[in-house]
Design a protein around this motif. Structure first.
Motif, PDB file in Angstrom:
ATOM      1  N   GLU A  63       0.907  -1.187   0.018  1.00  0.00           N
ATOM      2  CA  GLU A  63       0.208   0.073   0.056  1.00  0.00           C
ATOM      3  C   GLU A  63       0.901   1.259   0.085  1.00  0.00           C
ATOM      4  O   GLU A  63       0.343   2.297  -0.615  1.00  0.00           O
ATOM      5  CB  GLU A  63      -0.809   0.134   1.123  1.00  0.00           C
ATOM      6  N   ILE A  64       1.869   1.233   0.841  1.00  0.00           N
ATOM      7  CA  ILE A  64       3.048   2.431   0.853  1.00  0.00           C
ATOM      8  C   ILE A  64       3.427   2.512  -0.403  1.00  0.00           C
ATOM      9  O   ILE A  64       3.409   3.752  -0.901  1.00  0.00           O
ATOM     10  CB  ILE A  64       3.932   2.264   1.729  1.00  0.00           C
ATOM     11  N   CYS A  65       3.805   1.469  -1.329  1.00  0.00           N
ATOM     12  CA  CYS A  65       4.636   1.637  -2.391  1.00  0.00           C
ATOM     13  C   CYS A  65       3.511   2.301  -3.633  1.00  0.00           C
ATOM     14  O   CYS A  65       3.947   3.219  -4.326  1.00  0.00           O
ATOM     15  CB  CYS A  65       5.206   0.251  -2.917  1.00  0.00           C
ATOM     16  N   ALA A  66       2.483   1.695  -3.501  1.00  0.00           N
ATOM     17  CA  ALA A  66       1.299   1.757  -4.672  1.00  0.00           C
ATOM     18  C   ALA A  66       0.991   3.476  -4.411  1.00  0.00           C
ATOM     19  O   ALA A  66       0.782   4.223  -5.380  1.00  0.00           O
ATOM     20  CB  ALA A  66       0.441   1.044  -4.361  1.00  0.00           C
ATOM     21  N   GLN A  67       0.769   3.928  -3.183  1.00  0.00           N
ATOM     22  CA  GLN A  67       0.356   5.326  -2.962  1.00  0.00           C
ATOM     23  C   GLN A  67       1.292   6.249  -3.287  1.00  0.00           C
ATOM     24  O   GLN A  67       1.076   7.403  -4.087  1.00  0.00           O
ATOM     25  CB  GLN A  67       0.151   5.639  -1.440  1.00  0.00           C
TER      26      GLN A  67
END
Length: 210
Positions: A63-67
């Motif tokens: 989620e961190i990388c995607a955001q």
């Protein structure tokens, strides 16, 4: 946002707080070294709150990388003006590609994936889809429109997009990867992006009519 990053994610009042705390710990300790206790402590939440939003550490990291990657791409696309020349659009895209690569998050995330991707191949694949893969796909989309409008002549859009991305990294990426950051100056970045645009246009620009 990528589907892989959404699986099992629940949102709530402290969602962003959890993400920011996890981002700090992952970049400090790596994926394997980051503990849920440390993430919860850094975020100022309980472990129960953390697990209420994310079922496990992998989903949280995705989620961190995607955001982060989606934010970078959306910011570039918001600045694209249909009246821009092809060179101006490519320069904007190239500067953001290089800028993300040079950012603390970009460098640390790439190093983390490079170091731990063999043990966590699914994590590495998700990072590619949500990061470099997303940039590639959006660039293909814009190149397709430029071809349709007669501004470029490109037979293989996938290859052309990959060529441009790699050209933007010329003389930069390996120096960053091996922590020779002092050699990556703003002038060197501009030089690399300018050269990428010039080479790309030399190959794919529509020749002027005689």
């Amino acid at each position: 946002m990528a589907e892989a990053a959404e699986q099992g994610v629940r949102r709530g009042r402290k969602f962003d707080q959890v993400l920011e705390g996890a981002r700090t710990i992952f970049l400090r300790d790596g994926f394997d070294g980051a503990s849920v206790d440390d993430i919860a402590r850094e975020a100022g939440v309980s472990k129960a709150t953390l697990y209420a939003y994310f079922p496990d550490k992998q989903v949280l990291f995705r989620e961190i990388c995607a955001q982060e990657c989606l934010l970078q791409v959306d910011d570039v696309e918001a600045k694209i003006d249909p009246s821009m020349t092809v060179e101006a659009m490519l320069t904007l895209a190239g500067e953001r590609i290089a800028g993300f690569m040079m950012s603390d998050f970009g460098q640390n995330a790439f190093r983390l994936i490079s170091g731990e991707g063999a043990r966590f191949p699914e994590l590495a694949r998700d990072f590619y889809r949500n990061g470099p893969g997303l940039i590639h796909d959006r660039l293909v989309h814009h190149l397709h429109h430029l071809v349709q409008n007669g501004a470029l002549q490109v037979d293989d859009l996938d290859l052309a997009a990959e060529q441009f991305i790699q050209l933007c990294k010329a003389s930069l990426w390996e120096k960053l990867l091996f922590r020779m950051d002092h050699q990556v100056t703003e002038d060197r970045v501009r030089r690399s992006v300018r050269g990428a645009v010039e080479m790309f246009m030399a190959r794919y620009a529509v020749p002027p009519k005689a």
